[in-house]
Structure formats: C-alpha cells, structure tokens
Scaffold this motif. Structure first.
Motif, PDB file in Angstrom:
ATOM      1  N   GLY A 143     -45.338  39.508 -29.165  1.00  0.00           N
ATOM      2  CA  GLY A 143     -46.523  38.686 -29.339  1.00  0.00           C
ATOM      3  C   GLY A 143     -47.399  38.550 -28.108  1.00  0.00           C
ATOM      4  O   GLY A 143     -48.394  37.831 -28.135  1.00  0.00           O
ATOM      5  N   LYS A 144     -47.064  39.226 -27.025  1.00  0.00           N
ATOM      6  CA  LYS A 144     -47.855  39.147 -25.802  1.00  0.00           C
ATOM      7  C   LYS A 144     -48.599  40.454 -25.577  1.00  0.00           C
ATOM      8  O   LYS A 144     -48.077  41.524 -25.864  1.00  0.00           O
ATOM      9  N   GLN A 145     -49.810  40.337 -25.060  1.00  0.00           N
ATOM     10  CA  GLN A 145     -50.568  41.518 -24.676  1.00  0.00           C
ATOM     11  C   GLN A 145     -49.860  42.203 -23.505  1.00  0.00           C
ATOM     12  O   GLN A 145     -49.196  41.548 -22.711  1.00  0.00           O
ATOM     13  N   LEU A 146     -50.006  43.502 -23.384  1.00  0.00           N
ATOM     14  CA  LEU A 146     -49.308  44.246 -22.340  1.00  0.00           C
ATOM     15  C   LEU A 146     -49.672  43.774 -20.935  1.00  0.00           C
ATOM     16  O   LEU A 146     -48.828  43.695 -20.059  1.00  0.00           O
ATOM     17  N   TYR A 147     -50.936  43.433 -20.715  1.00  0.00           N
ATOM     18  CA  TYR A 147     -51.350  43.015 -19.373  1.00  0.00           C
ATOM     19  C   TYR A 147     -50.753  41.670 -18.971  1.00  0.00           C
ATOM     20  O   TYR A 147     -50.765  41.320 -17.785  1.00  0.00           O
ATOM     21  N   GLU A 148     -50.209  40.912 -19.921  1.00  0.00           N
ATOM     22  CA  GLU A 148     -49.588  39.623 -19.633  1.00  0.00           C
ATOM     23  C   GLU A 148     -48.141  39.763 -19.176  1.00  0.00           C
ATOM     24  O   GLU A 148     -47.563  38.813 -18.663  1.00  0.00           O
ATOM     25  N   LEU A 149     -47.552  40.938 -19.350  1.00  0.00           N
ATOM     26  CA  LEU A 149     -46.145  41.148 -19.032  1.00  0.00           C
ATOM     27  C   LEU A 149     -45.953  41.578 -17.585  1.00  0.00           C
ATOM     28  O   LEU A 149     -46.846  42.154 -16.970  1.00  0.00           O
ATOM     29  N   SER A 150     -44.755  41.330 -17.072  1.00  0.00           N
ATOM     30  CA  SER A 150     -44.424  41.780 -15.719  1.00  0.00           C
ATOM     31  C   SER A 150     -44.130  43.277 -15.754  1.00  0.00           C
ATOM     32  O   SER A 150     -43.882  43.860 -16.812  1.00  0.00           O
ATOM     33  N   LEU A 151     -44.134  43.885 -14.585  1.00  0.00           N
ATOM     34  CA  LEU A 151     -43.830  45.314 -14.497  1.00  0.00           C
ATOM     35  C   LEU A 151     -42.432  45.590 -15.037  1.00  0.00           C
ATOM     36  O   LEU A 151     -42.210  46.578 -15.740  1.00  0.00           O
ATOM     37  N   TYR A 152     -41.488  44.714 -14.745  1.00  0.00           N
ATOM     38  CA  TYR A 152     -40.113  44.876 -15.238  1.00  0.00           C
ATOM     39  C   TYR A 152     -40.092  44.921 -16.764  1.00  0.00           C
ATOM     40  O   TYR A 152     -39.464  45.795 -17.358  1.00  0.00           O
ATOM     41  N   GLU A 153     -40.781  43.990 -17.410  1.00  0.00           N
ATOM     42  CA  GLU A 153     -40.794  43.947 -18.878  1.00  0.00           C
ATOM     43  C   GLU A 153     -41.473  45.188 -19.447  1.00  0.00           C
ATOM     44  O   GLU A 153     -41.045  45.726 -20.477  1.00  0.00           O
ATOM     45  N   LEU A 154     -42.528  45.643 -18.785  1.00  0.00           N
ATOM     46  CA  LEU A 154     -43.227  46.836 -19.251  1.00  0.00           C
ATOM     47  C   LEU A 154     -42.341  48.072 -19.158  1.00  0.00           C
ATOM     48  O   LEU A 154     -42.285  48.885 -20.087  1.00  0.00           O
ATOM     49  N   ILE A 155     -41.643  48.220 -18.032  1.00  0.00           N
ATOM     50  CA  ILE A 155     -40.762  49.380 -17.863  1.00  0.00           C
ATOM     51  C   ILE A 155     -39.627  49.334 -18.866  1.00  0.00           C
ATOM     52  O   ILE A 155     -39.255  50.361 -19.443  1.00  0.00           O
ATOM     53  N   LYS A 156     -39.090  48.159 -19.107  1.00  0.00           N
ATOM     54  CA  LYS A 156     -38.017  48.000 -20.095  1.00  0.00           C
ATOM     55  C   LYS A 156     -38.495  48.456 -21.471  1.00  0.00           C
ATOM     56  O   LYS A 156     -37.810  49.223 -22.162  1.00  0.00           O
ATOM     57  N   GLU A 157     -39.665  48.025 -21.880  1.00  0.00           N
ATOM     58  CA  GLU A 157     -40.227  48.422 -23.177  1.00  0.00           C
ATOM     59  C   GLU A 157     -40.507  49.928 -23.196  1.00  0.00           C
ATOM     60  O   GLU A 157     -40.248  50.595 -24.192  1.00  0.00           O
ATOM     61  N   HIS A 158     -41.010  50.459 -22.111  1.00  0.00           N
ATOM     62  CA  HIS A 158     -41.305  51.884 -22.028  1.00  0.00           C
ATOM     63  C   HIS A 158     -40.036  52.708 -22.202  1.00  0.00           C
ATOM     64  O   HIS A 158     -40.031  53.710 -22.923  1.00  0.00           O
ATOM     65  N   MET A 159     -38.953  52.284 -21.574  1.00  0.00           N
ATOM     66  CA  MET A 159     -37.691  53.008 -21.693  1.00  0.00           C
ATOM     67  C   MET A 159     -37.148  52.921 -23.116  1.00  0.00           C
ATOM     68  O   MET A 159     -36.584  53.892 -23.626  1.00  0.00           O
ATOM     69  N   GLU A 160     -37.315  51.770 -23.769  1.00  0.00           N
ATOM     70  CA  GLU A 160     -36.861  51.634 -25.153  1.00  0.00           C
ATOM     71  C   GLU A 160     -37.659  52.541 -26.079  1.00  0.00           C
ATOM     72  O   GLU A 160     -37.114  53.083 -27.036  1.00  0.00           O
ATOM     73  N   GLN A 161     -38.939  52.715 -25.802  1.00  0.00           N
ATOM     74  CA  GLN A 161     -39.807  53.557 -26.645  1.00  0.00           C
ATOM     75  C   GLN A 161     -39.459  55.032 -26.484  1.00  0.00           C
ATOM     76  O   GLN A 161     -39.619  55.805 -27.425  1.00  0.00           O
ATOM     77  N   THR A 162     -39.028  55.431 -25.304  1.00  0.00           N
ATOM     78  CA  THR A 162     -38.739  56.846 -25.061  1.00  0.00           C
ATOM     79  C   THR A 162     -37.373  57.271 -25.549  1.00  0.00           C
ATOM     80  O   THR A 162     -37.062  58.456 -25.583  1.00  0.00           O
TER      81      THR A 162
END
Length: 50
Positions: free
Chosen positions: A30-49
């Motif tokens: 429910g959060k926009q990507l720019y609202e997330l920390s780098l850690y949360e973004l990398i975690k999501e990126h790894m889950e997507q790959t």
C-alpha cells in the motif's frame, strides 16, 4: 532555493525503483515506492527476481 544534491544512495534507490517499475511493481504493501527505504526496495526487488 537550495539545489538538491543527489547522493550515491539516492542514485541506487532510483535504480531499484526503475527496475521495479519495469517489472510492473508500483506499490508495496500500500505504499508508493518512493516512500520505502532502500532496504525495503531491495528486498522487494529480490523477491520479484526469484
């Protein structure tokens, strides 16, 4: 007006956001990507790959 100075971390964060957007991810929990920390973004990126 004070000019914005982009740090290396900002650049990395934008790269991860760009990759997620290319994969069709625009929000995480429910959060926009720019609202997330780098850690949360990398975690999501790894889950997507996986």
């Amino acid at each position: 007006m004070i000019p914005l100075i982009e740090t290396k971390m900002d650049g990395k964060k934008m790269n991860v956001i760009d990759d997620l957007v290319q994969q069709g991810v625009f929000k995480v929990e429910g959060k926009q990507l720019y609202e997330l920390s780098l850690y949360e973004l990398i975690k999501e990126h790894m889950e997507q790959t996986e």
